[in-house]
Write an enzyme that holds these catalytic residues in place. Structure first.
Site, PDB file in Angstrom:
ATOM      1  N   THR A   1       0.806  -1.236   0.000  1.00  0.00           N
ATOM      2  CA  THR A   1       0.000   0.000   0.000  1.00  0.00           C
ATOM      3  C   THR A   1       0.836   1.283   0.000  1.00  0.00           C
ATOM      4  OG1 THR A   1      -0.116   0.100   2.416  1.00  0.00           O
ATOM      5  CG2 THR A   1      -1.862  -1.151   1.300  1.00  0.00           C
ATOM      6  N   TRP A   2       2.135   1.156  -0.275  1.00  0.00           N
ATOM      7  CA  TRP A   2       2.966   2.364  -0.277  1.00  0.00           C
ATOM      8  C   TRP A   2       2.447   3.311  -1.364  1.00  0.00           C
ATOM      9  CZ3 TRP A   2       8.977   2.533  -1.431  1.00  0.00           C
ATOM     10  CH2 TRP A   2       9.477   3.773  -0.972  1.00  0.00           C
TER      11      TRP A   2
ATOM     12  N   ASP B   1      -0.191  -5.105   3.588  1.00  0.00           N
ATOM     13  CA  ASP B   1       1.023  -4.533   4.173  1.00  0.00           C
ATOM     14  C   ASP B   1       0.941  -3.009   4.119  1.00  0.00           C
ATOM     15  OD1 ASP B   1       4.096  -5.041   4.852  1.00  0.00           O
ATOM     16  OD2 ASP B   1       4.002  -3.372   3.440  1.00  0.00           O
TER      17      ASP B   1
ATOM     18  N   TYR C   1       3.726   5.504   5.293  1.00  0.00           N
ATOM     19  CA  TYR C   1       3.143   5.663   3.964  1.00  0.00           C
ATOM     20  C   TYR C   1       2.127   6.812   3.951  1.00  0.00           C
ATOM     21  CZ  TYR C   1       5.266   1.044   3.279  1.00  0.00           C
ATOM     22  OH  TYR C   1       6.140  -0.008   3.224  1.00  0.00           O
TER      23      TYR C   1
ATOM     24  N   GLN D   1       8.851 -12.884  14.524  1.00  0.00           N
ATOM     25  CA  GLN D   1       8.080 -13.782  13.658  1.00  0.00           C
ATOM     26  C   GLN D   1       8.326 -13.531  12.174  1.00  0.00           C
ATOM     27  OE1 GLN D   1       6.144 -16.344  14.644  1.00  0.00           O
ATOM     28  NE2 GLN D   1       5.819 -16.783  12.469  1.00  0.00           N
TER      29      GLN D   1
ATOM     30  N   TYR E   1       9.576  -7.520  -0.436  1.00  0.00           N
ATOM     31  CA  TYR E   1       8.866  -6.335  -0.933  1.00  0.00           C
ATOM     32  C   TYR E   1       9.409  -5.887  -2.291  1.00  0.00           C
ATOM     33  CZ  TYR E   1      12.540  -3.129   1.074  1.00  0.00           C
ATOM     34  OH  TYR E   1      13.695  -2.457   1.379  1.00  0.00           O
TER      35      TYR E   1
END
Ligand SMILES: NC(=O)c1ccc[n+]([C@@H]2O[C@H](COP(=O)([O-])OP(=O)(O)OC[C@H]3O[C@@H](n4cnc5c(N)ncnc54)[C@H](OP(=O)(O)O)[C@@H]3O)[C@@H](O)[C@H]2O)c1
Length: 281
Positions: free
Chosen positions: A18-19, A48, A53, A161, A192
């Site tokens: 979603t950048w 993400d 952002y 994680q 990414y």
């Protein structure tokens, strides 16, 4: 849609980046909301985002998109700035993100990149918000193998994680030691910028890739995305702000390769044979 175990759950092998969401006009923002909704309806169940952002604007777009979806059917990853990585500021940043996202928990909360705060303090802060039920899991981003080793050495550091790093056909450094290190320890890997980010600014694409794509009858971008997820161990998070791109990416999640095709691509972009500084954007 191919699946992967991510954050202890069966998940789609691609998520939605979603950048730069929420930074355009109303029409563009509406299209981004529509893409996220279509993704959730088509079984993509990881989103993400990050406080960085658009200074919270992308999180707001996500908050709009998820309104009418069952919250436990998908996972949200968000990230905090390194200068918010202290005991006090982690909780403050998280609460602001949750508000923008219209949710009361995150599935995964990541330190966006390494900063000045000692890792031990950041881990303590993350463990505290986890204990408070505000996040399910935590992780890091843009960490190298050495960074991961250092993280593992601080109290509760082994609870990490996820690590999210740049990964695409033209940037394969993580394959040398980081992917094996994480696999051995069951630390999920998110790759990414499968297309080298906006306008492919960080993609060093060679013409021969187009030939492989053409002979498979797929677009270069579909090939790039399918290549990132070929092993079944990497969750890739492409960003699309056009419906056509989104639809092409959805299709790409089901593309497979023959050994010959993988070898052809390895010849164009060889796997790393030694440790290199990792690329990041
Ligand atoms: N952790 C970190 O430090 C970090 C760093 C960078 C990115 N990320 C995450 O990773 C996500 C993805 O990376 P990114 O946004 O940098 O870029 P990306 O996904 O590698 O590439 C986005 C670019 O590719 C275009 N595109 C998307 N699908 C396409 C298709 N099927 N055919 C042709 N072009 C296509 C997009 O165009 P349109 O937008 O016009 O559709 C946009 O110009 C981000 O959104 C963010 O969530 C994380």
């Amino acid at each position: 849609m191919k699946t992967i175990t991510f954050n202890h759950r069966e998940s789609s092998i691609i998520g939605m980046g979603t950048w730069r969401y929420g930074e355009g006009d109303l029409l563009k923002t509406q299209r981004e909301i529509e893409i996220l909704k279509q993704g959730l309806n088509h079984g993509i169940n990881v989103i993400d985002t990050a406080e960085m952002y658009g200074n919270g604007k992308a999180e707001k777009v996500v908050g709009q998109a998820i309104k009418n979806f069952d919250r436990d059917k998908f996972q949200i990853i968000s990230k905090f700035y390194p200068y918010h990585a202290t005991l006090e500021l982690i909780k403050e940043s998280l609460e602001k993100s949750l508000k923008r996202l219209n949710t009361d928990y995150l599935d995964v909360y990541l330190l966006h990149w390494r900063g000045q705060t000692p890792l031990a303090e950041t881990v303590e802060g993350l463990e505290a918000v986890k204990k408070a039920g505000l996040i399910k899991s935590w992780g890091v981003s843009n960490f190298s193998t050495d960074d991961m080793k250092e993280l593992a050495s601080v109290p509760n550091g082994e609870n990490c994680q996820v690590n999210e790093d740049l990964y695409n056909l033209t940037s394969r450094g993580v394959e040398y030691s980081l992917l094996p290190y994480q696999k051995e320890r069951n630390i999920d890997f998110i790759g990414y910028s499968p297309f080298g980010s906006d306008n492919n600014a960080f993609l060093n694409l060679k013409g021969e890739v187009g030939e492989v794509a053409a002979s498979k009858g797929v677009s270069i971008f579909q090939l790039l995305l399918a290549w990132c997820i070929r092993s079944g161990n990497v969750l890739s998070i492409p960003k699309a702000s056009s419906i056509e791109h989104f639809a092409a990416n959805l299709e790409a999640a089901d593309i497979t390769f023959t050994n010959d095709e993988i070898e052809a691509l390895d010849k164009i972009y060889p796997a790393p044979t030694h440790e290199t500084p990792l690329d990041s954007i």
